[in-house]
Design a protein around this motif. Structure first.
Motif, short mmCIF file in Angstrom:
data_model
loop_
_atom_site.label_atom_id
_atom_site.label_comp_id
_atom_site.label_asym_id
_atom_site.label_seq_id
_atom_site.Cartn_x
_atom_site.Cartn_y
_atom_site.Cartn_z
N ASN A 47 63.33 45.88 81.30
CA ASN A 47 62.84 45.08 80.17
C ASN A 47 63.23 43.61 80.30
O ASN A 47 62.42 42.71 80.00
CB ASN A 47 63.38 45.65 78.86
N GLN A 48 64.45 43.35 80.73
CA GLN A 48 64.91 41.97 80.85
C GLN A 48 64.09 41.20 81.88
O GLN A 48 63.70 40.05 81.63
CB GLN A 48 66.39 41.94 81.23
N GLN A 49 63.81 41.82 83.02
CA GLN A 49 63.08 41.10 84.05
C GLN A 49 61.62 40.87 83.66
O GLN A 49 61.06 39.80 83.91
CB GLN A 49 63.14 41.85 85.39
N LEU A 50 61.01 41.87 83.04
CA LEU A 50 59.62 41.68 82.59
C LEU A 50 59.53 40.59 81.54
O LEU A 50 58.56 39.81 81.52
CB LEU A 50 59.06 42.99 82.06
N ALA A 51 60.54 40.51 80.67
CA ALA A 51 60.53 39.47 79.64
C ALA A 51 60.60 38.08 80.28
O ALA A 51 59.88 37.16 79.86
CB ALA A 51 61.71 39.67 78.69
N VAL A 52 61.43 37.92 81.29
CA VAL A 52 61.54 36.64 82.00
C VAL A 52 60.23 36.28 82.68
O VAL A 52 59.81 35.12 82.69
CB VAL A 52 62.69 36.70 83.03
N MET A 53 59.57 37.28 83.25
CA MET A 53 58.33 37.04 83.99
C MET A 53 57.10 37.04 83.09
O MET A 53 55.98 36.87 83.55
CB MET A 53 58.17 38.09 85.10
N LYS A 54 57.33 37.30 81.78
CA LYS A 54 56.25 37.34 80.80
C LYS A 54 55.20 38.38 81.18
O LYS A 54 53.99 38.14 81.11
CB LYS A 54 55.62 35.96 80.63
N VAL A 55 55.67 39.57 81.56
CA VAL A 55 54.81 40.70 81.90
C VAL A 55 55.06 41.81 80.89
O VAL A 55 56.22 42.12 80.57
CB VAL A 55 55.11 41.21 83.32
N GLN A 56 54.02 42.40 80.39
CA GLN A 56 54.14 43.49 79.43
C GLN A 56 54.25 44.84 80.15
O GLN A 56 53.47 45.11 81.07
CB GLN A 56 52.93 43.53 78.49
N PRO A 57 55.19 45.70 79.77
CA PRO A 57 55.25 47.04 80.38
C PRO A 57 54.04 47.86 79.97
O PRO A 57 53.62 47.83 78.81
CB PRO A 57 56.54 47.63 79.82
N ALA A 58 53.48 48.57 80.94
CA ALA A 58 52.31 49.40 80.64
C ALA A 58 52.70 50.71 79.99
O ALA A 58 51.93 51.29 79.21
CB ALA A 58 51.52 49.66 81.93
N SER A 59 53.91 51.19 80.31
CA SER A 59 54.34 52.48 79.78
C SER A 59 55.85 52.63 79.93
O SER A 59 56.42 52.19 80.93
CB SER A 59 53.64 53.62 80.53
N ILE A 60 56.50 53.22 78.93
CA ILE A 60 57.92 53.53 79.00
C ILE A 60 58.10 54.97 78.58
O ILE A 60 57.70 55.37 77.48
CB ILE A 60 58.74 52.60 78.07
N THR A 61 58.68 55.77 79.47
CA THR A 61 58.88 57.18 79.17
C THR A 61 60.23 57.62 79.72
O THR A 61 60.80 56.97 80.59
CB THR A 61 57.75 58.05 79.76
N SER A 62 60.76 58.71 79.20
CA SER A 62 62.08 59.18 79.61
C SER A 62 62.08 60.69 79.82
O SER A 62 61.10 61.38 79.52
CB SER A 62 63.12 58.80 78.55
N TYR A 63 63.20 61.20 80.35
CA TYR A 63 63.36 62.64 80.53
C TYR A 63 64.81 62.99 80.28
O TYR A 63 65.71 62.15 80.41
CB TYR A 63 62.95 63.08 81.94
#
Length: 399
Positions: A200-216
């Motif tokens: 999340n931190q790196q995408l925020a710096v690069m101004k890129v939105q995550p397409a999907s966040i999932t966990s297990y």
């Protein structure tokens, strides 16, 4: 003095101790040190879901201990290594730590295994004045410390941190491969949270939105729902906050769906077992890493000898995990030697914070700590599985 008054006095003393000023002295134990011996402890997963990590780590630690003792020990003292099985269960890790402190009287906890297990037992160690050195987790809680809490000075980590390594590797992949829709699947615990934070931190710096966040859930074996969701969300890069079996299961599920997508693992994915067990399923997988994995048929010098000796001792090929366990004890020995013949907890702490450099035989980034920085390195590599082996793609990355 009456029993009740004495008890009251002890209670008051305890309260006073918990409200000492920030400049209070860090309490460091001198337990486990005798004229002939230094007792250190560790807890590993020897029977649970990541025993593929725990067993070789313990083997590497045993190998280092034997080498040190055969060569005369540390300023004449032999190392006694006590290994406990946590089963990757936080409750068992707490019990193991209590046993190591109270019964075995350890001087230091060296290389304990796993984010949730180390976190659960950490305060028990620190309260007892036991150094927590080089745990097998790169979560931030193992090296970040509050200067106002003197006991937190007892935490040191020589592994590449999950947040920073994930950021560096993700930045490299997006910039060089031009991915537009990155997503993440992470383990639902402290380890996975650190990888998610880096993502999340790196995408925020690069101004890129995550397409999907999932966990297990930790220990899960079915990833069909997570893979289906990420495919539906249109991901073109999948970051895996996983350990060992999960990357294989996830990539296998993707192939079943005919989904062509690039996978990037966090540092625990960068182990020999992933290509050895996953075979063609994991071909092309990328991972963040701290050092190049040596192979016996191409290694040279001390590394070649080490690989051969490990196989003789344990009837198995050495791997990343064994190297990390070996280095944990060797790093401990380096700073204990520097602390001198009159070894104490305080002298060990001073040696660790002295800025003195330790360099292993595997050409990892050198280990150097200071009074304000208890993390050894943030230099990241990216490796990829090619023809069943991990191959270096990019070195010296920083986020």
């Amino acid at each position: 003095m009456s029993k009740s008054f004495r008890a009251f006095g002890l209670a008051v003393s305890a309260v006073v101790l918990t409200h000492l000023p920030a400049a209070a002295q860090t309490k460091v134990t001198n337990e486990g040190i005798s004229a002939s011996e230094i007792v250190i402890g560790t807890h590993q997963d020897l029977s649970g879901p990541i025993k593929g990590w725990g067993v070789p780590v313990a083997n590497g630690m045993k190998m280092a201990t034997e080498e040190i003792n055969v060569s005369g020990g540390i300023n004449g003292r032999k190392i006694k290594l006590v290994v406990e099985d946590s089963g990757y269960d936080p409750k068992k890790a707490v019990l193991a730590s209590q046993k190591l402190i109270e019964r075995d009287k350890i001087f230091a906890m060296v290389g304990p295994m796993g984010s949730p297990t180390v976190l659960a037992a950490q305060d028990i160690l620190l309260d007892a004045g036991v150094l927590q050195l080089f745990p097998l987790t790169a979560a931030e809680f193992t090296f970040k410390f509050d200067a106002a809490k003197p006991q937190e000075r007892l935490k040191f980590n020589n592994l590449l941190p999950y947040v920073e390594s994930t950021r560096a590797a993700l930045k490299y992949m997006i910039e060089t491969k031009n991915f537009k829709k990155p997503c993440i699947m992470h383990q639902d615990d402290e380890y996975g949270k650190n990888v998610l934070d880096g993502f999340n931190q790196q995408l925020a710096v690069m101004k890129v939105q995550p397409a999907s966040i999932t966990s297990y859930k930790r220990g899960a074996s079915d990833f069909s729902a997570q893979v289906a969701k990420m495919k539906s969300d249109g991901c073109d890069l999948v970051v895996l906050g996983a350990v060992l079996r999960e990357p294989i299961g996830t990539m296998s599920e993707a192939k079943k769906l005919g989904w062509e997508v690039t996978f990037l693992g966090a540092t625990p994915v960068n182990v020999l077992e992933v290509p050895a067990l996953g075979k063609e399923v994991v071909e092309g997988l990328y991972a963040a890493s701290n050092f190049e994995i040596p192979y016996e048929d191409t290694a040279k010098g001390k590394v070649k000898d080490w690989l051969v000796n490990y196989k003789k001792m344990f009837n198995a090929d050495a791997n990343t995990q064994a190297i990390i366990g070996y280095n944990a004890v060797m790093t401990f020995a380096h700073y204990a030697n520097k602390a001198g013949k009159d070894l104490t907890g305080q002298k060990m702490l001073d040696a660790l914070e002295s800025g003195d450099k330790f360099q292993d035989i595997f050409n990892s980034p050198p280990t150097v700590f200071s009074k304000t920085n208890h993390l050894a390195t943030t230099v990241t590599q990216v490796q990829q599985v090619k023809n069943g082996r991990w191959v270096l793609v990019k070195d010296n990355l920083m986020f």
